[in-house]
Design an enzyme around this catalytic site. Structure first.
Site, mmCIF file in Angstrom:
data_model
loop_
_atom_site.group_PDB
_atom_site.id
_atom_site.type_symbol
_atom_site.label_atom_id
_atom_site.label_comp_id
_atom_site.label_asym_id
_atom_site.label_seq_id
_atom_site.Cartn_x
_atom_site.Cartn_y
_atom_site.Cartn_z
ATOM 1 N N LYS A 138 37.031 48.540 24.536
ATOM 2 C CA LYS A 138 37.316 49.914 24.122
ATOM 3 C C LYS A 138 38.234 49.969 22.909
ATOM 4 O O LYS A 138 37.935 50.657 21.934
ATOM 5 C CB LYS A 138 37.938 50.692 25.293
ATOM 6 C CG LYS A 138 36.955 51.398 26.170
ATOM 7 C CD LYS A 138 36.082 50.493 27.027
ATOM 8 C CE LYS A 138 36.819 49.874 28.168
ATOM 9 N NZ LYS A 138 35.916 49.173 29.117
ATOM 10 N N TRP B 102 37.751 51.932 39.558
ATOM 11 C CA TRP B 102 36.505 51.583 38.875
ATOM 12 C C TRP B 102 35.592 50.906 39.915
ATOM 13 O O TRP B 102 36.010 49.940 40.560
ATOM 14 C CB TRP B 102 36.828 50.640 37.718
ATOM 15 C CG TRP B 102 35.668 50.178 36.910
ATOM 16 C CD1 TRP B 102 34.698 50.950 36.355
ATOM 17 C CD2 TRP B 102 35.361 48.820 36.552
ATOM 18 N NE1 TRP B 102 33.806 50.160 35.661
ATOM 19 C CE2 TRP B 102 34.195 48.851 35.769
ATOM 20 C CE3 TRP B 102 35.965 47.588 36.812
ATOM 21 C CZ2 TRP B 102 33.603 47.702 35.245
ATOM 22 C CZ3 TRP B 102 35.395 46.445 36.294
ATOM 23 C CH2 TRP B 102 34.229 46.509 35.516
ATOM 24 N N ASP C 227 44.705 45.231 35.543
ATOM 25 C CA ASP C 227 43.477 45.395 34.788
ATOM 26 C C ASP C 227 43.831 46.240 33.567
ATOM 27 O O ASP C 227 44.166 47.418 33.695
ATOM 28 C CB ASP C 227 42.423 46.103 35.652
ATOM 29 C CG ASP C 227 41.106 46.264 34.905
ATOM 30 O OD1 ASP C 227 41.047 45.927 33.707
ATOM 31 O OD2 ASP C 227 40.132 46.736 35.530
HETATM 32 N N1 PLA Z 1 38.194 47.631 34.085
HETATM 33 C C1 PLA Z 1 38.111 48.963 34.018
HETATM 34 C C2 PLA Z 1 39.154 49.779 34.684
HETATM 35 C C3 PLA Z 1 37.039 49.545 33.333
HETATM 36 O O1 PLA Z 1 36.967 50.864 33.294
HETATM 37 C C4 PLA Z 1 36.070 48.745 32.722
HETATM 38 C C5 PLA Z 1 34.897 49.342 32.003
HETATM 39 C C6 PLA Z 1 36.238 47.348 32.809
HETATM 40 C C7 PLA Z 1 37.312 46.834 33.500
HETATM 41 C C8 PLA Z 1 35.290 46.380 32.210
HETATM 42 O O2 PLA Z 1 35.051 46.490 30.908
HETATM 43 P P1 PLA Z 1 34.409 45.311 30.034
HETATM 44 O O3 PLA Z 1 33.918 44.262 30.968
HETATM 45 O O4 PLA Z 1 33.331 45.942 29.279
HETATM 46 O O5 PLA Z 1 35.540 44.845 29.197
HETATM 47 N N2 PLA Z 1 34.446 50.583 32.465
HETATM 48 C C9 PLA Z 1 33.392 51.345 31.774
HETATM 49 C C10 PLA Z 1 32.110 50.571 31.622
HETATM 50 C C11 PLA Z 1 33.863 51.715 30.380
HETATM 51 C C12 PLA Z 1 31.589 49.918 32.868
HETATM 52 O O6 PLA Z 1 31.530 50.537 33.939
HETATM 53 O O7 PLA Z 1 31.232 48.745 32.738
HETATM 54 C C13 PLA Z 1 33.179 52.631 32.571
HETATM 55 O O8 PLA Z 1 32.388 53.478 32.128
HETATM 56 O O9 PLA Z 1 33.839 52.801 33.617
#
Ligand code: PLA
Length: 413
Positions: A258, A141, A222
């Site tokens: 989610k 991510w 995570d």
């Molecule tokens: N960790 C991972 C692996 C994630 O994919 C995301 C969210 C988070 C943490 C953080 O989420 P939160 O702070 O909202 O609880 N990833 C999303 C959204 C869903 C984003 O990028 O913020 C994504 O589209 O990858």
């Protein structure tokens, strides 16, 4: 004189326009597009068959109860958040009979969703942990890099995804973990790896656990998708639980964005599992010193919803059904997309769409192909070729399959 100084150059004139975020910026571009047929498969946010955001029924029920309960107030929470939420979040990820819970060896702090939990953990490590080096999987991510770097840790990567097999580079991963300086922080996706959708098998997790423990590394999980990988909350907690079962230490960042659809409520938790209750108490005291100057204490509403749902047998079982419903709809979209590509005779092996786990498909489409699909078909997705399967519906699968087909055949022509 005063007028002249007011008209003078801004003290921020030197600022350059910063680029949009690679994930959240996709939604910005999508919102700007006036085309009625546009589809947003960028951010990982669940949508119904009708393409609408979903508020879970259990969340509505919990909110109704909160609203009716006149004993509730809006006082400040403690620095580490709502105690009941913390206790139940830890039980959800670790299992209620977890040795860490029974022996009171852990600290849990309610934080601002997954990102805030990661960041508080990273700040704590930067201040109190000897090895200021974290290893992230390739790819991961995108925000992980910034979360840890901004906290002051050095960031390196370990091999994870094998482009050739579209699976886990298990050997490469073990090699890189083995070669990392002893005591390094190793970031692991608890389940439903983002963006690849490739998770280790239980046997591979055991090998990874041994490699990490042998080198005295510190695992940092995570957990942003518990329940979204298999549809089962317990199964998706398997990796974390094996690391806690060995008695070693670890960090866990949990998000309820989610799995309870609480995205904008920003509900999450950081748990730090230690070796003794004495250490846990001191860790907690220091954690409060990290949190207090950042945002003082976390918000009350979302955590109250989660505490109710996790603490009430009736709501909890309804939640598991709704969660399974979301996971199943995503899996059915995988099959629909795969079938649609087969029906079009789209060149390539698309079985990875079926095999990948969780919210995303890592399609293998390159940046140029993605840009083509956005330009010509109004399909919005991240440039790394990731598609949020949760944003897809029966209605939009044909458009996506047409777009992929055109992108793949066009690129080859
Ligand atoms: N960790 C991972 C692996 C994630 O994919 C995301 C969210 C988070 C943490 C953080 O989420 P939160 O702070 O909202 O609880 N990833 C999303 C959204 C869903 C984003 O990028 O913020 C994504 O589209 O990858």
């Amino acid at each position: 004189m005063e007028a002249t100084s007011a008209a003078a150059a801004s003290v921020f004139d030197h600022l350059e326009q910063a680029p949009e975020d690679p994930i959240l910026g996709i939604t910005v571009a999508y919102n700007k597009d006036p085309h009625p047929g546009k589809v947003n498969l960028g951010v990982g946010a669940y949508r119904t068959e009708e393409g609408k955001p979903l508020i879970l029924n259990v969340v509505r029920r919990a909110e109704e109860r909160l609203l009716a309960d006149r004993s509730k107030n809006k006082e400040y929470l403690p620095i580490t958040g709502l105690a009941d939420f913390n206790k139940r979040s830890a039980m959800l990820i670790l299992g209620s009979d977890s040795p860490a819970i029974v022996e009171k060896r852990l600290v849990t702090a309610q934080c601002l969703s997954g990102t805030g939990s990661l960041r508080v953990g990273a700040e704590f490590l930067a201040r109190h942990y000897g090895v200021k080096l974290v290893f992230l999987p390739t790819p991961t991510w995108g925000n992980h890099f910034k979360v840890f770097m901004n906290a002051g840790l050095a960031v390196k990567t370990y091999r994870y995804y094998d482009n050739k097999t579209r699976g886990l580079d298990y050997e490469g991963m073990l090699e890189d973990i083995g070669a990392a300086p002893s005591g390094s922080v190793i970031l692991l996706h608890a389940c439903a790896h983002n963006p690849t959708g490739v998770d280790p098998t239980p046997q591979q997790w055991e090998g990874i656990r041994q490699a990490i423990r042998n080198r005295g590394h510190l695992p940092f999980f995570d957990s942003a998708y518990q329940g979204f990988a298999s549809g089962s909350l317990d199964k998706d907690a398997h990796a974390v639980r094996t690391f806690v079962a060995d008695g070693g230490e670890c960090f866990i960042a949990q998000s309820f964005a989610k799995n309870l659809g609480l995205y904008g409520e920003r509900v999450g938790a950081l748990s730090i599992v230690t070796k003794s209750s004495g250490v846990a108490t001191r860790v907690e005291s220091q954690l409060k010193l990290v949190i207090r100057p950042m945002y003082s204490n976390p918000p009350i509403h979302g955590a109250s919803i989660v505490a109710l749902v996790l603490g009430d047998g009736d709501l909890f079982s309804e939640w598991t059904v709704e969660l399974k419903g979301m996971a199943d709809r995503i899996i059915s979209m995988r099959h629909k997309l795969y079938d649609a590509l087969r029906a079009r005779g789209t060149p390539g092996d698309w079985t990875h769409i079926l095999k990948q786990i969780g919210m995303f498909s890592f399609t293998g489409l390159n940046k140029e192909q993605v840009q083509f699909m956005t330009r010509e078909y109004r399909i919005y997705m991240t440039l790394d070729g990731r598609i949020s399967m949760a944003g897809l519906s029966l209605k939009t699968v044909p458009l996506l399959a047409d777009a992929i087909h055109a992108a793949v055949t066009g690129a080859k022509a």
